[in-house]
Design a protein around this motif. Structure first.
Motif, mmCIF file in Angstrom:
data_model
loop_
_atom_site.group_PDB
_atom_site.id
_atom_site.type_symbol
_atom_site.label_atom_id
_atom_site.label_comp_id
_atom_site.label_asym_id
_atom_site.label_seq_id
_atom_site.Cartn_x
_atom_site.Cartn_y
_atom_site.Cartn_z
ATOM 1 N N VAL A 171 0.857 -1.175 0.000
ATOM 2 C CA VAL A 171 0.000 0.000 0.000
ATOM 3 C C VAL A 171 0.899 1.234 0.000
ATOM 4 O O VAL A 171 1.758 1.372 0.875
ATOM 5 N N GLU A 172 0.718 2.092 -0.987
ATOM 6 C CA GLU A 172 1.473 3.348 -1.032
ATOM 7 C C GLU A 172 0.743 4.387 -0.186
ATOM 8 O O GLU A 172 -0.482 4.441 -0.191
ATOM 9 N N PHE A 173 1.529 5.194 0.523
ATOM 10 C CA PHE A 173 0.927 6.294 1.271
ATOM 11 C C PHE A 173 1.892 7.461 1.341
ATOM 12 O O PHE A 173 3.091 7.308 1.128
ATOM 13 N N ARG A 174 1.365 8.611 1.637
ATOM 14 C CA ARG A 174 2.170 9.810 1.819
ATOM 15 C C ARG A 174 1.617 10.551 3.032
ATOM 16 O O ARG A 174 0.412 10.721 3.149
ATOM 17 N N SER A 175 2.514 10.988 3.912
ATOM 18 C CA SER A 175 2.120 11.732 5.098
ATOM 19 C C SER A 175 3.031 12.940 5.256
ATOM 20 O O SER A 175 4.238 12.781 5.468
ATOM 21 N N ASP A 176 2.464 14.127 5.128
ATOM 22 C CA ASP A 176 3.257 15.344 5.333
ATOM 23 C C ASP A 176 3.821 15.387 6.749
ATOM 24 O O ASP A 176 4.936 15.861 6.964
ATOM 25 N N LYS A 177 3.077 14.870 7.707
ATOM 26 C CA LYS A 177 3.531 14.846 9.101
ATOM 27 C C LYS A 177 4.802 14.000 9.241
ATOM 28 O O LYS A 177 5.778 14.411 9.870
ATOM 29 N N ILE A 178 4.822 12.831 8.624
ATOM 30 C CA ILE A 178 6.000 11.959 8.682
ATOM 31 C C ILE A 178 7.172 12.604 7.943
ATOM 32 O O ILE A 178 8.316 12.560 8.417
ATOM 33 N N GLU A 179 6.888 13.214 6.797
ATOM 34 C CA GLU A 179 7.952 13.870 6.029
ATOM 35 C C GLU A 179 8.617 14.980 6.863
ATOM 36 O O GLU A 179 9.832 15.082 6.903
ATOM 37 N N ARG A 180 7.796 15.791 7.508
ATOM 38 C CA ARG A 180 8.341 16.874 8.353
ATOM 39 C C ARG A 180 9.155 16.307 9.512
ATOM 40 O O ARG A 180 10.230 16.820 9.838
ATOM 41 N N LEU A 181 8.662 15.255 10.146
ATOM 42 C CA LEU A 181 9.356 14.653 11.284
ATOM 43 C C LEU A 181 10.718 14.088 10.858
ATOM 44 O O LEU A 181 11.713 14.261 11.566
ATOM 45 N N GLN A 182 10.787 13.460 9.705
ATOM 46 C CA GLN A 182 12.061 12.919 9.225
ATOM 47 C C GLN A 182 13.070 14.036 8.965
ATOM 48 O O GLN A 182 14.250 13.903 9.305
ATOM 49 N N GLU A 183 12.601 15.116 8.358
ATOM 50 C CA GLU A 183 13.467 16.281 8.125
ATOM 51 C C GLU A 183 13.966 16.837 9.458
ATOM 52 O O GLU A 183 15.148 17.152 9.603
ATOM 53 N N GLU A 184 13.074 16.945 10.414
ATOM 54 C CA GLU A 184 13.423 17.484 11.738
ATOM 55 C C GLU A 184 14.455 16.596 12.431
ATOM 56 O O GLU A 184 15.435 17.088 12.997
ATOM 57 N N ILE A 185 14.254 15.298 12.386
ATOM 58 C CA ILE A 185 15.201 14.369 13.017
ATOM 59 C C ILE A 185 16.578 14.484 12.373
ATOM 60 O O ILE A 185 17.595 14.570 13.070
ATOM 61 N N ALA A 186 16.624 14.493 11.055
ATOM 62 C CA ALA A 186 17.907 14.620 10.353
ATOM 63 C C ALA A 186 18.591 15.924 10.754
ATOM 64 O O ALA A 186 19.798 15.940 11.038
ATOM 65 N N ARG A 187 17.849 17.021 10.764
ATOM 66 C CA ARG A 187 18.401 18.334 11.125
ATOM 67 C C ARG A 187 18.942 18.320 12.559
ATOM 68 O O ARG A 187 20.035 18.802 12.820
ATOM 69 N N GLU A 188 18.184 17.745 13.498
ATOM 70 C CA GLU A 188 18.622 17.675 14.901
ATOM 71 C C GLU A 188 19.911 16.875 15.054
ATOM 72 O O GLU A 188 20.708 17.125 15.951
ATOM 73 N N GLY A 238 22.202 16.851 12.798
ATOM 74 C CA GLY A 238 23.229 17.538 12.034
ATOM 75 C C GLY A 238 23.331 17.110 10.580
ATOM 76 O O GLY A 238 24.391 17.244 9.974
ATOM 77 N N TYR A 239 22.240 16.604 10.030
ATOM 78 C CA TYR A 239 22.250 16.144 8.638
ATOM 79 C C TYR A 239 21.220 16.875 7.800
ATOM 80 O O TYR A 239 20.218 17.361 8.313
ATOM 81 N N GLU A 240 21.505 16.893 6.513
ATOM 82 C CA GLU A 240 20.519 17.342 5.537
ATOM 83 C C GLU A 240 19.996 16.071 4.869
ATOM 84 O O GLU A 240 20.781 15.280 4.328
ATOM 85 N N LEU A 241 18.717 15.852 4.927
ATOM 86 C CA LEU A 241 18.116 14.663 4.342
ATOM 87 C C LEU A 241 18.118 14.781 2.822
ATOM 88 O O LEU A 241 17.621 15.761 2.274
ATOM 89 N N VAL A 242 18.728 13.820 2.141
ATOM 90 C CA VAL A 242 18.787 13.866 0.678
ATOM 91 C C VAL A 242 17.930 12.777 0.031
ATOM 92 O O VAL A 242 17.560 12.881 -1.129
ATOM 93 N N HIS A 243 17.632 11.744 0.770
ATOM 94 C CA HIS A 243 16.805 10.659 0.248
ATOM 95 C C HIS A 243 16.358 9.794 1.407
ATOM 96 O O HIS A 243 17.088 9.661 2.397
ATOM 97 N N HIS A 244 15.197 9.210 1.292
ATOM 98 C CA HIS A 244 14.783 8.236 2.294
ATOM 99 C C HIS A 244 13.750 7.294 1.706
ATOM 100 O O HIS A 244 13.111 7.592 0.700
ATOM 101 N N ARG A 245 13.624 6.143 2.347
ATOM 102 C CA ARG A 245 12.601 5.152 2.031
ATOM 103 C C ARG A 245 12.017 4.675 3.338
ATOM 104 O O ARG A 245 12.761 4.427 4.291
ATOM 105 N N MET A 246 10.719 4.579 3.387
ATOM 106 C CA MET A 246 10.086 4.062 4.595
ATOM 107 C C MET A 246 9.217 2.870 4.223
ATOM 108 O O MET A 246 8.442 2.935 3.271
ATOM 109 N N GLU A 247 9.407 1.788 4.961
ATOM 110 C CA GLU A 247 8.601 0.599 4.791
ATOM 111 C C GLU A 247 8.014 0.249 6.143
ATOM 112 O O GLU A 247 8.737 0.117 7.124
ATOM 113 N N LEU A 248 6.712 0.136 6.192
ATOM 114 C CA LEU A 248 6.014 -0.308 7.393
ATOM 115 C C LEU A 248 5.422 -1.679 7.095
ATOM 116 O O LEU A 248 4.963 -1.931 5.973
ATOM 117 N N TYR A 249 5.436 -2.571 8.061
ATOM 118 C CA TYR A 249 4.890 -3.915 7.896
ATOM 119 C C TYR A 249 3.768 -4.075 8.907
ATOM 120 O O TYR A 249 3.926 -3.743 10.071
#
Length: 137
Positions: free
Chosen positions: A102-119, A121-132
């Motif tokens: 099932v494909e999904f998109r969540s702006d909330k998850i996208e923002r949280l991933q960016e925030e975590i990377a920034r905290e 000390g990283y700039e997020l350039v790519h990611h993949r998320m798989e939930l089971y």
């Protein structure tokens, strides 16, 4: 330019000859709204051209993956599944009972991933998320 023509260009750039069989594979890929395996692409390609072989499917997928035109997904509990790279970003939820993706998109998850990377000390350039998961009874 439509998706099939774009994919043909990717193959030509690698010096791959465009045959009826390869156009059938590209058409099946372009029409896919799911994440087919190579074997499923073979079946779907044969709707366009009955002479398509599994070897041609694998060779075509390999070249397209090398060019970044498609993405190979290796979900747990299953073989490789493919999707076009030019589709909008999304994440995946895999049903562990059925294998359905099932494909999904969540702006909330996208923002949280960016925030975590920034905290961290990283700039997020790519990611993949798989939930089971399993469907609730």
């Amino acid at each position: 330019m439509n998706e099939v023509k774009e994919l043909e260009s990717e193959l030509r750039a690698e010096g791959v000859r465009i045959t009826r069989q390869r156009v059938a594979i590209l058409s099946a890929l372009s029409d896919s709204e799911d994440h087919p395996t190579a074997e499923e692409l073979l079946e779907r390609s044969r709707d366009f051209d009955s002479s398509v072989s599994l070897a041609t499917v694998y060779r075509t997928l390999s070249v397209l993956e090398g060019r970044g035109a498609i993405q190979r997904n290796e979900f747990e509990g299953g073989g490789a599944r493919f999707e076009l790279s030019n589709r909008p970003h999304h994440d995946h939820l895999i049903d562990i009972d059925t294998g359905k993706v099932v494909e999904f998109r969540s702006d909330k998850i996208e923002r949280l991933q960016e925030e975590i990377a920034r905290e961290l000390g990283y700039e997020l350039v790519h990611h993949r998320m798989e939930l089971y998961g399993k469907r609730k009874s």
